[in-house]
Motif scaffolding. Sequence first.
Motif, short mmCIF file in Angstrom:
data_model
loop_
_atom_site.label_atom_id
_atom_site.label_comp_id
_atom_site.label_asym_id
_atom_site.label_seq_id
_atom_site.Cartn_x
_atom_site.Cartn_y
_atom_site.Cartn_z
N SER A 36 32.73 55.08 48.87
CA SER A 36 31.50 55.93 48.27
C SER A 36 29.80 55.42 48.96
O SER A 36 29.74 53.82 49.68
N TYR A 37 29.13 56.25 48.72
CA TYR A 37 27.78 55.88 49.09
C TYR A 37 26.86 55.75 48.10
O TYR A 37 26.71 56.16 47.04
N ASP A 44 24.61 57.41 47.17
CA ASP A 44 24.04 58.85 46.56
C ASP A 44 25.31 59.10 45.55
O ASP A 44 25.01 59.83 44.23
N SER A 66 27.71 63.31 43.91
CA SER A 66 26.96 63.91 44.63
C SER A 66 28.14 63.78 45.80
O SER A 66 27.62 65.24 45.63
N GLU A 67 28.52 63.24 45.70
CA GLU A 67 29.77 63.74 46.92
C GLU A 67 30.83 64.86 47.18
O GLU A 67 31.09 65.45 47.26
N TYR A 68 31.36 64.76 45.68
CA TYR A 68 32.25 65.73 45.35
C TYR A 68 31.62 67.40 45.58
O TYR A 68 31.98 68.07 46.03
N SER A 75 28.95 68.13 47.09
CA SER A 75 28.59 68.38 48.55
C SER A 75 29.50 69.32 49.09
O SER A 75 29.93 69.88 49.87
N GLY A 78 30.53 68.24 52.97
CA GLY A 78 30.76 67.09 53.39
C GLY A 78 31.59 66.51 54.64
O GLY A 78 32.32 67.43 55.51
N GLN A 93 26.72 65.96 54.44
CA GLN A 93 26.64 64.47 53.78
C GLN A 93 27.78 63.65 53.27
O GLN A 93 29.55 64.09 53.16
N ALA A 101 30.86 61.23 53.06
CA ALA A 101 31.52 61.60 51.21
C ALA A 101 32.96 60.44 51.65
O ALA A 101 33.90 60.36 52.72
N ALA A 103 35.53 60.63 45.91
CA ALA A 103 35.61 62.09 45.99
C ALA A 103 36.59 62.26 46.56
O ALA A 103 37.30 63.28 45.70
#
Length: 287
Positions: free
Chosen positions: A35-36, A38, A42-44, A46, A52, A221, A223, A227
């Motif tokens: 994960s990152y 954010d 948020s990644e999901y 995006s 993503g 983004q 991911a 995610a």
Amino acid sequence: MEILDNKIQKTALYKSHKMLNAKMVPFCGFEMPISYPDGIQSEYYSVRNGVGIFDVSHMGEFIINGPNALQLLQKVTINDVSKLDVGQAQYSAMCYEDGGIVDDLIIYRKSDGYFMVVNAANIQKDFDWINQYVPNGTQLKNISSDISLVAVQGPRSRKLLSQFTDIDLVMPFYSFKEAVVCGFSVMVSRTGYTGELGFEIYASEEAVITIWDELIKVGAQPAGLAARDILRLEMSYCLYGNDIDETINPLEAGLGWITSLDKEKFIGFDRIQQEKKVGSKRRLVAF
């Protein structure tokens, strides 16, 4: 870093992940971003709502060519490879004689042969399995160390990626094109592991670093694995080692739709055909 004396590898994008403060974990022999900053949610979203980008360079790639390449693939995979035209891809699997799954995979038909993508944890196992059946005049080559791969996924993926290539990205699902992206020769595939509109880009290490950076600059983004796992679970996409393995056959796994029992016999055919006749005692289901 080593686990059980096996060195953990890094993808070409390792430094990029570290610069983005990604949380890195060992996965299938590679140090990968889970994960990152954010966050996973948020990644999901995006990917579900925008676009993503995933580093999936840990995946394995083989080339199969020669006059008997089709014969080999018909024997070792369960789908009907003869249905593929140049520019098309096919989801498939390989089985043991007892029907247990060796691995699930994707086959691409190119003008000069076939390109196979396998799971990272199974690269050497898959290569050795196929290699024992390679007929004279057919070549099997592991090019995993030469190929990097990013997945650009989400409803805005086509619009975003089109800024960096002149090919028409209105492509059928499970098709591919040779293309130039960000000035590099690559293979763009209309595939993915999320259930959204998306593309996978097979490229050199140099190319994938540039493509990653340029797509992020315009809104893709980053991911990670967490995610990606949620996205694929929602689509009931199988993950080898979790949902499928050597103890589960394709019918039990809900993969009857890729199991071609009307082509010439493949490895595991008899066991799978018998189960189809009598019915499976267990079945992988989503809930």
